[in-house]
Design a protein around this motif. Structure first.
Motif, PDB file in Angstrom:
ATOM      1  N   ASP A 118       0.805  -1.217   0.000  1.00 36.38           N
ATOM      2  CA  ASP A 118       0.000   0.000   0.000  1.00 36.38           C
ATOM      3  C   ASP A 118       0.841   1.273   0.000  1.00 36.38           C
ATOM      4  O   ASP A 118       0.450   2.294   0.553  1.00 36.38           O
ATOM      5  CB  ASP A 118      -0.994   0.004   1.170  1.00 36.38           C
ATOM      6  N   THR A 119       1.995   1.216  -0.658  1.00 35.22           N
ATOM      7  CA  THR A 119       2.867   2.385  -0.762  1.00 35.22           C
ATOM      8  C   THR A 119       2.583   3.153  -2.054  1.00 35.22           C
ATOM      9  O   THR A 119       2.334   2.562  -3.099  1.00 35.22           O
ATOM     10  CB  THR A 119       4.348   1.979  -0.742  1.00 35.22           C
ATOM     11  N   THR A 120       2.712   4.472  -1.966  1.00 40.19           N
ATOM     12  CA  THR A 120       2.380   5.336  -3.108  1.00 40.19           C
ATOM     13  C   THR A 120       3.573   5.670  -3.994  1.00 40.19           C
ATOM     14  O   THR A 120       3.403   6.011  -5.162  1.00 40.19           O
ATOM     15  CB  THR A 120       1.806   6.659  -2.602  1.00 40.19           C
ATOM     16  N   GLY A 121       4.783   5.629  -3.426  1.00 36.67           N
ATOM     17  CA  GLY A 121       5.952   6.110  -4.137  1.00 36.67           C
ATOM     18  C   GLY A 121       6.185   7.594  -3.954  1.00 36.67           C
ATOM     19  O   GLY A 121       7.171   8.141  -4.469  1.00 36.67           O
ATOM     20  N   ALA A 157       0.709  -4.245   4.417  1.00 37.84           N
ATOM     21  CA  ALA A 157       0.498  -2.957   5.085  1.00 37.84           C
ATOM     22  C   ALA A 157       1.868  -2.436   5.495  1.00 37.84           C
ATOM     23  O   ALA A 157       2.540  -3.021   6.336  1.00 37.84           O
ATOM     24  CB  ALA A 157      -0.404  -3.130   6.301  1.00 37.84           C
ATOM     25  N   GLU A 158       2.279  -1.315   4.908  1.00 37.01           N
ATOM     26  CA  GLU A 158       3.668  -0.875   4.981  1.00 37.01           C
ATOM     27  C   GLU A 158       3.972   0.159   6.070  1.00 37.01           C
ATOM     28  O   GLU A 158       5.063   0.735   6.093  1.00 37.01           O
ATOM     29  CB  GLU A 158       4.068  -0.270   3.626  1.00 37.01           C
ATOM     30  N   ASP A 168      -2.872  -0.079  15.415  1.00 37.71           N
ATOM     31  CA  ASP A 168      -4.318  -0.067  15.173  1.00 37.71           C
ATOM     32  C   ASP A 168      -4.627   0.114  13.693  1.00 37.71           C
ATOM     33  O   ASP A 168      -5.476  -0.591  13.130  1.00 37.71           O
ATOM     34  CB  ASP A 168      -4.991   1.046  15.984  1.00 37.71           C
ATOM     35  N   ASP A 169      -3.949   1.050  13.048  1.00 38.91           N
ATOM     36  CA  ASP A 169      -4.192   1.272  11.621  1.00 38.91           C
ATOM     37  C   ASP A 169      -3.699   0.089  10.793  1.00 38.91           C
ATOM     38  O   ASP A 169      -4.339  -0.312   9.820  1.00 38.91           O
ATOM     39  CB  ASP A 169      -3.502   2.557  11.153  1.00 38.91           C
ATOM     40  N   THR A 170      -2.555  -0.473  11.190  1.00 37.58           N
ATOM     41  CA  THR A 170      -2.027  -1.638  10.475  1.00 37.58           C
ATOM     42  C   THR A 170      -3.006  -2.797  10.553  1.00 37.58           C
ATOM     43  O   THR A 170      -3.286  -3.461   9.544  1.00 37.58           O
ATOM     44  CB  THR A 170      -0.660  -2.039  11.050  1.00 37.58           C
ATOM     45  N   LEU A 171      -3.555  -3.056  11.735  1.00 36.31           N
ATOM     46  CA  LEU A 171      -4.532  -4.129  11.884  1.00 36.31           C
ATOM     47  C   LEU A 171      -5.787  -3.841  11.063  1.00 36.31           C
ATOM     48  O   LEU A 171      -6.335  -4.741  10.415  1.00 36.31           O
ATOM     49  CB  LEU A 171      -4.905  -4.304  13.350  1.00 36.31           C
ATOM     50  N   ALA A 189       8.369  -5.419   9.025  1.00 37.04           N
ATOM     51  CA  ALA A 189       9.066  -4.643  10.055  1.00 37.04           C
ATOM     52  C   ALA A 189       8.295  -4.514  11.357  1.00 37.04           C
ATOM     53  O   ALA A 189       8.518  -3.580  12.128  1.00 37.04           O
ATOM     54  CB  ALA A 189       9.456  -3.262   9.531  1.00 37.04           C
ATOM     55  N   LEU A 190       7.406  -5.456  11.655  1.00 42.79           N
ATOM     56  CA  LEU A 190       6.796  -5.470  12.982  1.00 42.79           C
ATOM     57  C   LEU A 190       7.908  -5.605  14.017  1.00 42.79           C
ATOM     58  O   LEU A 190       8.864  -6.354  13.814  1.00 42.79           O
ATOM     59  CB  LEU A 190       5.794  -6.615  13.100  1.00 42.79           C
ATOM     60  N   PRO A 191       7.814  -4.904  15.142  1.00 44.06           N
ATOM     61  CA  PRO A 191       8.978  -4.731  16.008  1.00 44.06           C
ATOM     62  C   PRO A 191       9.362  -5.912  16.878  1.00 44.06           C
ATOM     63  O   PRO A 191      10.515  -6.026  17.301  1.00 44.06           O
ATOM     64  CB  PRO A 191       8.596  -3.537  16.884  1.00 44.06           C
ATOM     65  N   ASP A 192       8.415  -6.804  17.194  1.00 44.07           N
ATOM     66  CA  ASP A 192       8.743  -7.886  18.137  1.00 44.07           C
ATOM     67  C   ASP A 192       7.727  -9.018  17.999  1.00 44.07           C
ATOM     68  O   ASP A 192       6.712  -8.905  17.310  1.00 44.07           O
ATOM     69  CB  ASP A 192       8.767  -7.354  19.576  1.00 44.07           C
TER      70      ASP A 192
END
Length: 281
Positions: A118-121, A157-158, A168-171, A189-192
């Protein structure tokens, strides 16, 4: 489309449905694809970054075109007997229609699946608005439903890759992608492990986690216990290979020593792996 492509697609789908996690390595050229096949992995996926590095280009959206990415994926497919998924960045277009066309073309060349992010560039606005991002995945999923074989659509989801550690937004994004038909869900890149466990609990589709971006020391067993079903390596193998070359070159320039060559894999070992892949159907 050949029976072989159908069979690979069925195999790839089945890998996601079992309870055991599997590792999806990412070759960056034909040689690495053949070697990873021979080493015993069950499926392969392309890496947009690894491919870009191999062609001397950067990793920004637009550095690699859709035709180049699909041409590269076709080369990987032809180099292996395994199912192949492709990193297709943001689908090479902003609109749902553009993403749908990318999915159609990806299926046509024989891919068993692909990943859409979901990246725009746009550095000033790097992530699509959530509703629009979901519409793009909905269009991709509708194209998949019209196929006559499985095609594992992975929705990414980036947020965390772009300095937006908003769980919350990622979920909400992942759940939205699931609701409109994504087969696999992925938030790089989820942190843990706790965050990964939360993501896996909050969705019902298989979750992909990338090794090589954070999570130092994490193991397959730990990710499996957290609920992960697919573990990709992204550009990590390519970066390991290039890192070894860069460090060796620096040592030569700085010390005059060729000692680093002692760790090089032999001609015979490489040729044995490459020649052991039987591509005859």
């Amino acid at each position: 489309m050949s029976i072989d492509i159908h069979e690979r697609a069925e195999v790839f789908k089945a890998l996601h449905l079992r309870q055991k996690a599997f590792v999806l390595p990412n070759p960056w050229d034909v040689g690495s694809a053949k070697m990873l096949t021979a080493l015993g992995f069950e499926a392969l996926a392309t890496t947009s970054a690894g491919f870009a590095f191999s062609t001397g280009r950067g990793t920004s959206i637009g550095d690699i075109s859709r035709s180049e990415a699909l041409g590269h994926a076709a080369e990987i497919i032809s180099a292996t007997t395994l199912p192949v998924s492709a990193d297709l960045e943001n689908g090479f277009g902003h609109t749902p229609e553009a993403v749908a066309e990318t999915i159609r073309l990806a299926a046509d060349i024989g891919l068993a699946g692909c990943t859409i992010e979901d990246t725009t560039g746009d550095p000033d606005n790097p992530i699509y608005e959530r509703g629009h991002a979901i519409e793009r995945i909905a269009a991709a999923a509708e194209t998949v439903r019209r196929l006559e074989r499985p095609f594992m659509l992975t929705a990414r989801a980036e947020n965390y890759l772009f300095g937006r550690p908003y769980l919350d937004d990622t979920l909400a994004r992942l759940q939205g992608y699931e609701a409109v038909g994504a087969d696999v869900l992925y938030a790089p890149a989820l942190p843990d492990l706790e965050t990964i466990k939360t993501v896996c609990k909050e969705v019902s589709k298989p979750v992909n986690v990338v090794a090589g971006i954070g999570l130092p020391g994490v193991t397959i067993a730990e990710l499996e216990r957290a609920g992960v079903r697919r573990i990709s390596v992204g550009s990590a193998f390519a970066r390991v290979a290039y890192g070894a070359m860069i460090n060796s070159a620096k040592e030569i320039l700085e010390t005059g020593s060729f000692a680093s060559f002692k760790g090089a894999t032999s001609f015979a070992s490489i040729e044995k792996l490459i020649k052991s892949v039987n591509l005859e159907e």
